[in-house]
Design a protein around this motif. Structure first.
Motif, PDB file in Angstrom:
ATOM      1  N   LEU A 122       0.837  -1.002  -0.015  1.00  0.00           N
ATOM      2  CA  LEU A 122      -0.060  -0.013   0.080  1.00  0.00           C
ATOM      3  C   LEU A 122       0.813   1.122   0.141  1.00  0.00           C
ATOM      4  O   LEU A 122       1.879   1.255   0.147  1.00  0.00           O
ATOM      5  CB  LEU A 122      -1.141   0.017   1.219  1.00  0.00           C
ATOM      6  N   PHE A 123       0.203   2.408  -0.508  1.00  0.00           N
ATOM      7  CA  PHE A 123       0.995   3.581  -0.233  1.00  0.00           C
ATOM      8  C   PHE A 123       0.166   4.895   0.084  1.00  0.00           C
ATOM      9  O   PHE A 123      -1.201   4.831  -0.100  1.00  0.00           O
ATOM     10  CB  PHE A 123       1.597   3.931  -1.355  1.00  0.00           C
ATOM     11  N   TYR A 124       0.759   5.792   0.739  1.00  0.00           N
ATOM     12  CA  TYR A 124      -0.118   6.980   1.016  1.00  0.00           C
ATOM     13  C   TYR A 124       0.169   7.929   0.151  1.00  0.00           C
ATOM     14  O   TYR A 124       1.463   8.409   0.016  1.00  0.00           O
ATOM     15  CB  TYR A 124       0.207   7.362   2.522  1.00  0.00           C
ATOM     16  N   TYR A 125      -0.543   8.682  -0.463  1.00  0.00           N
ATOM     17  CA  TYR A 125      -0.333  10.033  -1.122  1.00  0.00           C
ATOM     18  C   TYR A 125      -0.959  11.146  -0.408  1.00  0.00           C
ATOM     19  O   TYR A 125      -2.132  11.354  -0.394  1.00  0.00           O
ATOM     20  CB  TYR A 125      -0.598  10.100  -2.439  1.00  0.00           C
ATOM     21  N   ASP A 126      -0.075  11.848   0.472  1.00  0.00           N
ATOM     22  CA  ASP A 126      -0.622  12.795   1.495  1.00  0.00           C
ATOM     23  C   ASP A 126      -1.860  11.901   2.622  1.00  0.00           C
ATOM     24  O   ASP A 126      -1.168  11.005   3.153  1.00  0.00           O
ATOM     25  CB  ASP A 126      -1.397  14.049   0.608  1.00  0.00           C
ATOM     26  N   LYS A 127      -2.718  12.330   2.351  1.00  0.00           N
ATOM     27  CA  LYS A 127      -3.703  11.537   3.407  1.00  0.00           C
ATOM     28  C   LYS A 127      -4.502  10.538   2.563  1.00  0.00           C
ATOM     29  O   LYS A 127      -5.591   9.922   3.452  1.00  0.00           O
ATOM     30  CB  LYS A 127      -4.631  12.513   3.947  1.00  0.00           C
TER      31      LYS A 127
END
Lengths: 114, 112
Positions: free
Chosen positions: A47-52
């Motif tokens: 998984l990854f977060y871009y900003d929130k």
């Protein structure tokens, strides 16, 4: 400072128990990633977060959760660990989203599930 | 579907030798190609990347890589290795605005 930190470095967990791994970065990067790495295999993006905004890979959607309470911290949560979760978990961050952006990695957390 | 193949799980050379670590990929469009290095007990570190222009790109510590569209390859080379180059090397490929697809890594072993 281009350091990405991960805690703990080693984690022993029992089958069926929850696991929470922590990652932090001080580079003010917008994107933070979690990979699973098993011996002789390629790192697998979980998984990854871009900003929130959280993006989870389709094949691991139900197995892993994550939170990002602020820009610097990101956690990886396993609700009920199975033997197949034994692996190295790598956290990384990058300035932007996309493969052109250099990723900065932490040293990893080695999870052993018994 | 993008794939990355690093056919050699291990490569052993003597200190001072030249070395080439191989990476082949499959993808039809515009891509970014990268190499990362992982020393024992440490996180992966970026070495170099290619997107367009001169097919030979220079990285840190004397490493360079050459892109070949005809061979679908992005091999990493160094003219003279040092014992500190002992590490695992990962090749990665990405389409623009997509995430990296990683190879399984090649462990470089340097004999004294």
């Amino acid at each position: 400072d281009t350091t990405v930190k991960q805690n703990p470095r080693y984690k022993l967990a029992r089958v069926g128990k929850p696991v929470n791994l922590i990652c932090s970065q001080t580079m003010n990067h917008d994107t933070m990633y979690w990979y699973q790495k098993k011996p002789n295999q390629a790192p697998k993006l979980l998984l990854f977060y871009y900003d929130k905004i959280l993006n989870r890979e389709a094949d691991t959607f139900e197995k892993f959760q994550s939170s990002r309470p602020n820009n610097s911290f990101c956690s990886l949560y396993i609700g009920s660990a199975g033997l197949e979760y034994s692996a190295m978990y790598l956290c990384a961050s990058s300035r932007d989203l996309g493969g052109y952006a250099e990723q900065f990695f932490g040293p990893g957390t080695r999870l052993t599930v018994l | 579907t993008q794939t990355v193949s690093q056919s050699d799980a291990h490569v052993t050379v003597f200190e001072g030798d030249s070395v080439e670590l191989r990476c082949n990929y499959s993808y039809g469009g515009s891509i970014y190609l990268s190499w990362y290095i992982q020393h024992h007990g440490r996180g992966l570190q970026f070495l170099l990347k290619y997107y367009s222009g001169n097919p030979v790109v220079q990285g840190v510590n004397g490493f360079e890589a050459e892109f070949s569209k005809s061979d679908s390859s992005f091999h990493l080379r160094k003219a003279s290795v040092h014992w500190s180059d002992s590490a695992v090397y990962f090749c990665a490929v990405s389409a623009v605005n997509y995430q990296l697809i990683w190879g399984s890594g090649t462990k470089l072993i340097i004999k004294p």
